[in-house]
Scaffold this active site. Structure first.
Site, mmCIF file in Angstrom:
data_model
loop_
_atom_site.group_PDB
_atom_site.id
_atom_site.type_symbol
_atom_site.label_atom_id
_atom_site.label_comp_id
_atom_site.label_asym_id
_atom_site.label_seq_id
_atom_site.Cartn_x
_atom_site.Cartn_y
_atom_site.Cartn_z
ATOM 1 N N THR A 32 -95.433 47.780 -96.843
ATOM 2 C CA THR A 32 -95.901 49.105 -96.428
ATOM 3 C C THR A 32 -94.783 49.983 -95.899
ATOM 4 O OG1 THR A 32 -96.411 48.356 -94.177
ATOM 5 C CG2 THR A 32 -98.165 48.171 -95.834
ATOM 6 N N CYS A 36 -95.121 47.776 -86.552
ATOM 7 C CA CYS A 36 -96.307 47.811 -85.702
ATOM 8 C C CYS A 36 -96.065 47.027 -84.425
ATOM 9 C CB CYS A 36 -97.513 47.174 -86.415
ATOM 10 S SG CYS A 36 -97.921 47.885 -88.016
ATOM 11 N N CYS A 40 -101.610 45.148 -83.458
ATOM 12 C CA CYS A 40 -102.134 46.152 -84.399
ATOM 13 C C CYS A 40 -103.396 45.631 -85.079
ATOM 14 C CB CYS A 40 -101.084 46.481 -85.453
ATOM 15 S SG CYS A 40 -101.621 47.756 -86.636
ATOM 16 N N ARG A 43 -104.878 44.749 -91.116
ATOM 17 C CA ARG A 43 -104.910 43.422 -91.747
ATOM 18 C C ARG A 43 -103.577 42.711 -91.530
ATOM 19 N NH1 ARG A 43 -105.920 42.382 -98.230
ATOM 20 N NH2 ARG A 43 -105.610 40.098 -98.197
ATOM 21 N N ARG A 65 -90.922 52.888 -90.657
ATOM 22 C CA ARG A 65 -91.486 53.994 -89.889
ATOM 23 C C ARG A 65 -92.606 53.459 -88.985
ATOM 24 N NH1 ARG A 65 -93.681 54.299 -95.050
ATOM 25 N NH2 ARG A 65 -95.956 54.479 -95.143
ATOM 26 N N CYS A 67 -96.088 52.813 -87.217
ATOM 27 C CA CYS A 67 -97.497 52.787 -87.606
ATOM 28 C C CYS A 67 -98.245 53.874 -86.833
ATOM 29 C CB CYS A 67 -98.096 51.416 -87.289
ATOM 30 S SG CYS A 67 -99.873 51.292 -87.593
ATOM 31 N N CYS A 70 -101.488 51.967 -84.663
ATOM 32 C CA CYS A 70 -101.310 51.259 -83.383
ATOM 33 C C CYS A 70 -100.275 51.913 -82.479
ATOM 34 C CB CYS A 70 -100.936 49.800 -83.624
ATOM 35 S SG CYS A 70 -99.259 49.539 -84.301
ATOM 36 N N ASP A 443 -87.618 38.383 -42.655
ATOM 37 C CA ASP A 443 -88.703 39.361 -42.635
ATOM 38 C C ASP A 443 -89.877 38.765 -41.857
ATOM 39 O OD1 ASP A 443 -89.774 41.962 -44.273
ATOM 40 O OD2 ASP A 443 -91.374 40.479 -43.989
#
Length: 501
Positions: A32, A36, A40, A43, A65, A67, A70, A443
């Site tokens: 693709t 992601c 995400c 699928r 690039r 997504c 998501c 402390d």
């Protein structure tokens, strides 16, 4: 140096859509061309079609690039950069704070004490990309925020996000998001109407995250004129590179692990820096699973961790400010420290052009504080000399406390300032530098809690590493229940008490 990503482990996280790994790594899908977050909902890709990257910048550098389903650039940042102390982590923290935008790669390298070539080699060797690519990814994220949350003209968005030209802005947005700036704005989810310089953002965290408790802690310490707390929203002035801004922080209305931030910025180009400082202040990038796994396995702390999972360490957006406030708070009550700090604010702080509610001043920068007349503040002579010495050391660079500071060197430099001892230096490391493994020596509140639990300083020095800062927060909440929104573990028997009875 971090070992390479374990592809098999990463794929298991992707297959189970495990949101705990969001921000730890990014999944790039060859078929693709997108990358992601692990959770995400799309699928699950086949194993042979995926590659894993430790940063969004590296995925972008490999040609992928983001997504648009998501939104991987909106996840919490990797907790690794806050926990590590090496030069790569210091560089990433500085880039996140906007150092490349302010002084370029030469300034970043000089700040870290390396040549540009050395720094580039270190970053590429571990992250796969250099400082310019990391800064470019941050500019792209800032641009998306401005495109989707304002109606600014695109030219204004481009320069506010740090791009050198409109063409560079358009090319980067298309490359990273596979959409033009206009298309991004057209498909952005509807949000509250905005005005120039005012933005409302959702700052995500890893679950579990009790936003109300973090804001309560900050609110209890609020200094009049600098900070404001109304029981739900914590507001404060941020001293940003191009002028003071104001942020209003409140729990996300949907109850999710997030904080709603309403920002008022005189210069939108400070957006990235403002967001980074808010995230640091709220400890949004922490890994609660890792912290609770170590502390919850200890019998002395198990009950406290079970009662308050995901407890965070509220910090300061400005470590220089925190250092001065720590000195002002030495050997006085919390109310006394707030009063003294408010007087210093009025004596040397930078007035806002117009008050925002009760907020009137930005905290004084070191150079202004070093020259300020503090005789009317009510400090002892010794404390006044310490404040001036610290401010002078910060202004001269003898003490450096920015996000790229070497934490060990910063501690040594602080302790060299007359009037600053181990406790004050440790508090600066804890709440100023965001060091996750700090113990506060001597402390009193911690000692009371340790006595209640039947534990000792030896436990903190050994069993609770590398998360002693989070152990401090649990023990403080036990000693001072008003700092917590959740009932302490005293409402149930602790494992240690059961075995002793």
């Amino acid at each position: 140096m971090t070992p390479p990503l374990d592809a098999e482990r990463c794929y298991r996280a992707v297959a189970s859509r495990d949101a705990r790994f969001d921000g730890w790594f990014f999944t790039a899908v060859a078929t693709t061309g997108i990358y992601c977050r692990p959770s995400c909902p799309a699928r699950t890709p086949l194993p042979h079609n995926v590659a894993f990257f430790s940063t969004a910048a590296a995925a972008q550098g490999a040609g992928y690039r983001a997504c648009r389903r998501c939104r991987p650039d909106a996840v919490p940042g990797s907790p690794e950069w806050d926990t590590r102390a090496d030069v790569v982590a210091r560089a990433v923290r500085l880039i996140g704070d906007g150092e490349v935008e302010r002084s370029g790669v030469p300034g970043l390298a000089a700040r870290l004490g390396y040549s540009e070539r050395q720094l580039h080699r270190l970053l590429v060797g571990e992250l796969g990309v250099g400082p310019l690519a990391l800064a470019r990814a941050q500019r792209a994220q800032t641009a998306r925020l401005l495109i989707e949350t304002t109606d600014l003209p695109m030219a204004d968005v481009a320069f506010a996000a740090g791009f050198a030209s409109i063409r560079q802005f358009n090319d980067t947005v298309r490359e990273v998001f596979a959409a033009t700036p206009t298309e991004l704005r057209r498909t952005a989810p509807a949000g509250p109407p905005g005005t120039p310089g005012r933005l409302t953002l959702r700052l995500a965290a890893r679950a579990p995250y009790e936003a109300a408790e973090v804001l309560l802690f900050l609110g209890v310490h609020a200094v009049p004129g600098l900070e404001e707390w109304d029981g739900t929203t914590f507001s404060r002035v941020l001293d940003l590179p191009h002028g003071p801004g104001v942020v209003h922080l409140s729990p996300a209305p949907d109850g999710g692990p997030a904080v709603t931030a309403r920002l008022e910025l005189p210069a939108l180009r400070d957006l990235g820096t403002a967001v980074a400082r808010c995230r640091r202040m709220l400890d949004l990038d922490a890994d609660p699973a890792a912290v609770d796994g170590v502390l919850g396995a200890d019998p002395a702390l198990a009950g406290l961790v079970a009662a308050a999972p995901g407890r965070r360490v509220p910090a300061s957006p400005d470590a220089d400010e925190l250092a001065v406030r720590a000195v002002l708070g030495q050997q006085v009550s919390l109310a006394g420290a707030r009063t003294l700090t408010a007087r210093v604010l009025r004596a040397a702080g930078t007035p806002l052009p117009e008050p925002v509610g009760t907020l009137t001043h930005a905290f004084p920068r070191p150079a202004a504080l070093a020259d300020a007349d503090l005789t009317a503040v009510g400090l002892t002579g010794a404390r006044r000399r310490t404040v001036h010495a610290l401010a002078g050391a910060l202004a001269a660079g003898a003490v450096t406390l920015d996000p790229g500071a070497d934490r060990e060197e910063a501690g040594r430099a602080l302790r060299a300032v007359p009037g600053i001892g181990p406790w004050t230096a440790a508090l600066v490391a804890l709440r100023g530098l965001g060091d996750p493994d700090v113990w506060l020596p001597d402390d009193l509140a911690l000692r009371r809690s340790l006595a209640t639990l039947g534990s000792s300083d030896t436990d903190a020095a050994t069993r609770w590493r590398p998360w002693r800062s989070y152990a401090v927060m649990h023990l403080w909440a036990l000693a001072v229940p008003a700092l917590s929104t959740r009932p302490t573990a005293r409402t149930r028997p602790l494992p240690l008490e059961r075995s002793a009875s």
